[in-house]
Design an enzyme around this catalytic site. Structure first.
Site, mmCIF file in Angstrom:
data_model
loop_
_atom_site.group_PDB
_atom_site.id
_atom_site.type_symbol
_atom_site.label_atom_id
_atom_site.label_comp_id
_atom_site.label_asym_id
_atom_site.label_seq_id
_atom_site.Cartn_x
_atom_site.Cartn_y
_atom_site.Cartn_z
ATOM 1 N N ARG A 44 0.849 -1.184 0.000
ATOM 2 C CA ARG A 44 0.000 0.000 0.000
ATOM 3 C C ARG A 44 0.885 1.236 0.000
ATOM 4 N NH1 ARG A 44 -3.256 -3.017 -1.462
ATOM 5 N NH2 ARG A 44 -5.340 -3.465 -0.611
ATOM 6 N N GLU B 42 -2.801 8.019 -4.416
ATOM 7 C CA GLU B 42 -3.044 7.112 -5.535
ATOM 8 C C GLU B 42 -4.436 7.385 -6.089
ATOM 9 O OE1 GLU B 42 -3.564 2.355 -5.984
ATOM 10 O OE2 GLU B 42 -1.656 2.993 -5.072
ATOM 11 N N HIS C 248 -0.668 0.175 -9.911
ATOM 12 C CA HIS C 248 -1.340 -0.799 -9.035
ATOM 13 C C HIS C 248 -1.846 -1.995 -9.846
ATOM 14 C CE1 HIS C 248 -3.507 -0.973 -4.894
ATOM 15 N NE2 HIS C 248 -3.154 -2.180 -5.296
#
Length: 306
Positions: free
Chosen positions: A219, A248, A267
């Site tokens: 993360r 993000e 991602h």
């Protein structure tokens, strides 16, 4: 054998049809929430919606969250129901991506890819490197297996210092800075909790050797982004390969885009296409286990929040 009456919600979103088929394949039934004793919740952000549904349907005994990280839902966790998540489901593709980022960083592939002319040689061997992996879960185990042919010396940093097969040492989070000092590469593959938020801060980055690479497939909030930018500007580390960022998505004008020694992927350690069959297999197995009264795969530790 008890029934598994599963509501797959929200209907029509993401993997709904594949998960519904998996429920039926294991002898369960797909029903409306008012008739359900199990919920497969497919929206990774709508914790409020799930909370409202659980209040309206107190008979639900099992909630399946098909995500590796369940940070938005931590406030709903309780000991009255069984909670499962996607831990371990996506480990093979994410570990593969971590290895790819490691090799790309060590070999200078990111920098080479940005150039438009023949350039001087650069790069280091991954063979025999000292790699520190944060997180002792399935991604770590899969990555250790992929790294085995490279003969790396791996140290695992995790909540508890229990040994992990394939690692030469395991240490707790409080000892992280001591092992960072000898690292050629640092890989983040751990759950996000209040204790692990910004676990890589300015102090941790200062402990890393100047030739070390940081790889994050966990993360974005595990890393203090401003501290990382400063470390890169000052040459404190060799580079960073990031599949996740904070914030993000990363804004187009963010300074991280401007570094030749930073590799950013959006991602995609586990894409929806990769996930569909893996997740369907997990749901099918857990429906069968639920009907048999057996232990479910991917149980959430309610106290730890993952």
């Amino acid at each position: 054998m008890p029934d598994a009456n599963c509501a797959v919600i929200p209907h029509g979103r993401g993997h709904h049809d594949a998960l519904a088929d998996a429920v039926v394949a294991s002898g369960g039934r797909v029903v409306d929430p008012m008739d359900a004793n199990a919920i497969i919740w497919t929206d990774p952000y709508d914790a409020t919606g799930l909370g409202d549904l659980l209040v309206a349907n107190p008979a639900i005994a099992w909630i399946a969250l098909p995500f590796a990280g369940i940070e938005p839902f931590q406030g709903l966790l309780d000991h009255k129901r069984a909670w499962t998540c996607g831990k371990g489901v996506y480990a093979p593709p994410v570990a593969e991506h971590a290895l790819g980022l490691l090799l790309a960083g060590f070999r200078g592939i990111g920098a080479y890819a940005q150039r438009t002319t023949w350039s001087a040689p650069q790069g280091d061997n991954l063979y025999g490197a000292k790699v520190v992996i944060f997180g002792g879960g399935e991604i770590c185990r899969q990555l250790l297996e992929l790294l085995r042919p490279f003969g790396v010396e791996a140290t695992v940093v995790r909540n508890r210092d229990e040994p992990v097969a394939g690692a030469v040492a395991t240490v707790g989070l409080d000892a992280r800075n001591a092992v960072l000092a000898d690292a050629d590469a640092v890989v983040l593959a751990l759950a996000l909790t209040p204790r692990t938020r910004r676990v890589i801060d300015s102090a941790a980055l200062a402990c890393m050797p100047r030739h070390a690479w940081l790889v994050n497939v966990a993360r974005g909030a595990h890393v203090d982004t401003d501290a990382l930018v400063g470390a890169l500007q000052n040459g404190e580390i060799a580079g960073a390969a990031l599949d996740v960022t904070d914030p993000e998505p990363l804004g187009d004008d963010h300074p991280l885009w401007g570094f030749e020694n930073v590799i950013i992927t959006p991602h995609v350690g586990n894409t929806p296409e990769m996930a569909r069959s893996l997740l369907a297999q997990r749901v099918a197995e857990n429906v069968a286990r639920f009907r048999a009264g057996a232990e479910l795969l991917g149980p959430v530790d309610v106290d730890l929040g993952y």
